[in-house]
Scaffold this active site. Structure first.
Site, PDB file in Angstrom:
ATOM      1  N   ASP A 282      -0.164   1.812   2.085  1.00 30.65           N
ATOM      2  CA  ASP A 282       0.241   0.467   1.752  1.00 30.65           C
ATOM      3  C   ASP A 282       1.746   0.524   1.461  1.00 30.65           C
ATOM      4  O   ASP A 282       2.361   1.586   1.434  1.00 30.65           O
ATOM      5  CB  ASP A 282      -0.566  -0.056   0.537  1.00 30.65           C
ATOM      6  CG  ASP A 282      -0.520  -1.565   0.436  1.00 30.65           C
ATOM      7  OD1 ASP A 282      -1.414  -2.148  -0.186  1.00 30.65           O
ATOM      8  OD2 ASP A 282       0.417  -2.178   1.022  1.00 30.65           O
TER       9      ASP A 282
HETATM   10  C1  GLC Z   1       1.233  -5.409   0.466  1.00 26.75           C
HETATM   11  C2  GLC Z   1      -0.253  -5.412   0.401  1.00 26.75           C
HETATM   12  C3  GLC Z   1      -0.912  -5.100   1.700  1.00 26.75           C
HETATM   13  C4  GLC Z   1      -0.059  -5.615   2.845  1.00 26.75           C
HETATM   14  C5  GLC Z   1       1.230  -4.822   2.841  1.00 26.75           C
HETATM   15  C6  GLC Z   1       2.190  -5.287   3.945  1.00 26.75           C
HETATM   16  O1  GLC Z   1       1.791  -4.962  -0.721  1.00 26.75           O
HETATM   17  O2  GLC Z   1      -0.890  -4.653  -0.610  1.00 26.75           O
HETATM   18  O3  GLC Z   1      -2.229  -5.694   1.674  1.00 26.75           O
HETATM   19  O4  GLC Z   1      -0.739  -5.460   4.062  1.00 26.75           O
HETATM   20  O5  GLC Z   1       1.887  -4.883   1.594  1.00 26.75           O
HETATM   21  O6  GLC Z   1       2.621  -6.589   3.686  1.00 26.75           O
END
Ligand code: GLC
Length: 753
Positions: A282
């Site tokens: 993430d």
């Molecule tokens: C965010 C989220 C994730 C998302 C990623 C990209 O912090 O936790 O669900 O896909 O960043 O935006």
């Protein structure tokens, strides 16, 4: 029986069981050889570059250096098709090996055409419709160059304080399995070779929704047995459905951050489930292992992450900064790096990026907001709304008997808020709000007056403003209050300790009640809210989880009865926030509530200490929720007959054939979500009081009945037992076919060896 129709139930044979051998990447041997040859040509720096994912700097010029130098493998958050083509041209024509970039975006519930938030999509209990929505999102997004979405989010969510419950399919493992697999199929379409295939990303792996206290990013403590029984099945189902990627979660579970958890990725995902796709972190979750205190610095974070099996580093920069040194020091093997690069290159080949790296930017918008897309968004909004109360059959409103309808509340005409969280690329200008729809669709028959009183959901207004609403309502035939939450009050990092309606909304509903006219409350929110205190001031309550672009027309048609509500709750609604965490599939405990509970107001002053004979409940809230999982009313009534089982006992290899005659005892045709629950009475571990194992949407004409049949393989009763083995344990079971998780009479059956 009159009008008896036989329906062969949805066989749970649809193979959502644990995957033993996930679909392979679908690439032929020749392509695999191409990948091998490419890896052989790549320098160490170019290999590391492929594992690096960056968020768009906004222009191709700004990223030209890192792209042409082969320093980035994927770019997220770029959705301008011209810019995507410009960036891609640099990668393909100016970098040494011409490896295309994989462009990614959070396409969570639609791209331009926005569907209800995933919690609302789950409320439809209609996987076919959800799959269609995923397909539409992929067609719109891939036309703009987005070939990878960070969806479906499969976090089991039992805590409405957690803002990301909005993005989830709620509290139930089976519903998450079904909805997650549907979205994977929708996004990926025909898979490899399909230019509208958008790689799915099952996230957040794993357990993120169990954040302690419902506070985002907080630690979780899920033991392996519960992990396997509750949290992993949706991910297994997504892998079984062919999900091309997974994303690790922010949380540390039992002290180990998911992004550094080798057991999860290498053992479970790759070895047990046979997943051969790509795993991404993430956002900076690799770097956050430093804050976790799990890595002393970015270098150790990179080492722990890639050695745990994570292939791509989203925005921590630690792979690009430290992998070369880690490999030189032998802390990371070049073989492991090659594996990561292979999974990334495979994905790019599967998506056809080497053959067709560019898009027809000028056509990108032609596929957006088409009539078909808007119709699917309308149907999704229609089926996601849940009727929770309807005193005196206030709904549906009768346009032929009504002269004036007063519309009020902060969500009546809020085009941005109505889209909900994670709707980055939705355009409020395309939103049809309830007010707009009521005027356009019913304004020729009913005079629609609008007095917002509140301009946003947190606003506190004066008593004078409320009194003016009451006075104005007295001159109308009914009042509809559109309340709920601004979009920003749910979603990532937006958790609440108090779930009552914000601002003066409850006072606004009470002001409407003082007019003496029929009051309808429609809530547009990102989560279950504690609405108990509002129920006495409203005749009807219709709950719409942020319904998206076409929420207005859907709600207008539901209010005036052109369609009947069919949504069912995907998450439990607590009486008060203090009851949380609260979910229907809880364990019995040694002292289950039994109706003898003495509530606070019934306890005498000076009462003596009591504990013997007491049960598990709250003095000031009781034991039961306000509304249980699976609950939802209709504009008709349904009567369920006794459950019929084809046998009284089954061996583990057999199929349970269960049926129930459901009768529409009302005056209009309507759809009912018939639910099948099972309970394993005694196990080698304590078992949930109920578990959803199948469901079926059925439309039954007024006055008619339908025999709804289910086929449930006994193997679906398997669970991870005291020995951490996945088995069906012989013993006594109960089975319900019911309108929701707190209703119905059980039928008994046994499973023998
Ligand atoms: C965010 C989220 C994730 C998302 C990623 C990209 O912090 O936790 O669900 O896909 O960043 O935006």
């Amino acid at each position: 029986m009159k009008g008896q129709i036989f329906i062969l139930g949805l066989a749970a044979l649809i193979g959502l069981s644990a995957c033993q051998n996930a679909p392979s990447s679908g690439l032929d041997a020749q392509t695999e050889r191409k990948i091998d040859a490419l890896i052989d040509q790549m320098t160490l720096a170019e290999k590391i570059g492929q594992t690096n994912q960056l968020s768009s700097f906004g222009t191709a010029d700004a990223m030209a250096g890192v792209i042409s130098g082969g320093g980035v493998g994927s770019i997220l958050n770029e959705v301008n098709p011209e810019v995507i083509n410009q960036m891609q041209r640099i990668a393909v024509e100016e970098s040494r090996l011409g490896i295309p970039i994989l462009f990614a975006r959070d396409v969570i519930h639609g791209f331009r055409t926005i569907f209800p938030i995933p919690l609302g999509l789950a409320a439809t209990f209609n996987p076919e419709l959800v799959e269609q929505g995923g397909r539409i999102a992929a067609v719109e997004a891939t036309a703009s160059g987005v070939r990878w979405t960070f969806s479906p989010m499969l976090d089991i969510s039992r805590d409405a304080r957690w803002g990301r419950i909005a993005e989830s399919s709620g509290e139930d493992t089976y519903l998450n399995k079904v909805m997650g697999a549907a979205l994977v199929r929708g996004y990926q379409g025909q898979g490899a070779g399909d230019p509208t295939c958008m790689a799915a990303c099952a996230k957040h792996f794993i357990g993120y929704g169990a954040a302690e206290g419902g506070r985002d990013y907080n630690s979780t403590y899920i033991p392996e047995r519960q992990l396997r029984n509750v949290y992993t099945p949706p991910f297994e189902a997504a892998v079984e459905a062919g999900a091309m990627t997974l994303m690790t979660s922010f949380n540390d579970n039992d002290g180990i951050p998911a992004t550094g958890n080798r057991f999860l990725i290498e053992e479970l995902l790759h070895n047990e489930w046979g997943f051969d796709g790509m795993v991404v972190t993430d956002w900076n979750s690799a770097g956050e292992m430093i804050a976790h205190g799990f890595a002393k610095d970015g270098k150790e974070a990179a080492e722990k992450s890639i050695n745990a099996g994570v292939d791509m580093d989203m925005m921590s920069h630690n792979y690009s900064l430290h992998l070369e040194e880690l490999i030189e020091e032998g802390k990371v093997s070049e073989e492991r790096l090659d594996e990561a690069v292979r999974s990334i290159l495979r994905l790019k080949f599967q998506l056809g990026l080497f053959e067709n790296p560019y898009i027809e930017a000028e056509k990108a918008r032609e596929v957006c907001y088409t009539e078909e897309h808007l119709e699917a968004a309308y149907r999704s909004a229609l089926e996601s709304a849940v009727l929770l109360q309807n005193e005196k059959q206030t709904l549906p409103l009768d346009a032929s008997k009504m002269r004036t309808l007063l519309v009020t509340g902060p969500l009546a005409d809020a085009p941005y808020e109505q889209l909900g969280t994670w709707a980055f690329d939705g355009e409020p200008a395309h939103t049809v709000t309830p007010l707009k729809a009521l005027k356009e669709q019913y304004g020729d028959r009913v005079k629609i007056l609008y007095e917002p009183v509140m301009s946003f959901s947190r606003e506190r207004v004066s008593q004078a403003a409320l009194d003016r609403l009451t006075a104005r309502a007295k001159g109308c035939d009914a009042v509809v209050v559109f309340g709920g939450e601004e979009a920003i009050l749910s979603g990532e990092a937006h958790c609440l300790a108090d779930l009552n309606l914000q601002g003066s909304q409850s006072e606004l509903i009470a002001a409407a009640r003082r007019s003496g006219k029929p009051v309808v409350t429609v809530i547009l929110a990102g989560r279950p809210l504690t609405v108990k205190r509002d129920l006495k001031h409203t005749d009807a309550l219709l709950y719409a989880f942020h319904p998206g672009t076409m929420g207005g027309p859907a709600l207008a048609d539901l209010l005036f009865g052109k369609a009947a509500p069919s949504g069912k709750l995907p998450a439990t609604f607590p009486v008060t926030v203090g009851q949380i965490p609260m979910h229907y599939n809880h364990n019995m405990t040694g002292r289950p509530a039994n109706g003898t509970e003495v509530l606070l107001e019934d306890i005498a002053i000076g009462a003596g200490q009591t504990s013997l004979g007491c049960t598990s409940y709250m003095l000031d809230a009781g034991f039961y929720p306000l509304y249980p999982f699976g609950y939802g009313l209709s504009y008709t009534t349904f009567e369920y007959g006794a459950v019929q089982l084809d046998k009284q006992s089954y061996t583990t290899g057999e199929v349970i054939r269960a049926s129930c005659v459901v009768r529409n005892t009302g005056s209009r045709t309507a759809t009912e979500v018939v639910q099948l629950y099972v309970r394993d009475l005694v196990g080698s571990i304590t078992r949930p009081v109920k578990e959803l194992k199948a469901f079926r949407r059925v439309e039954i004409p007024a006055g008619e009945e339908m025999k709804v049949e289910f086929e449930l393989p006994v193997s679906e009763l398997a669970f991870w037992n005291i020995d951490l083995k996945k088995v069906v344990e012989p013993g006594d079971f109960q089975l319900w076919i019911a309108p929701h998780s707190a209703a119905g009479e059980a039928a008994a059956f046994a499973v023998t060896e």
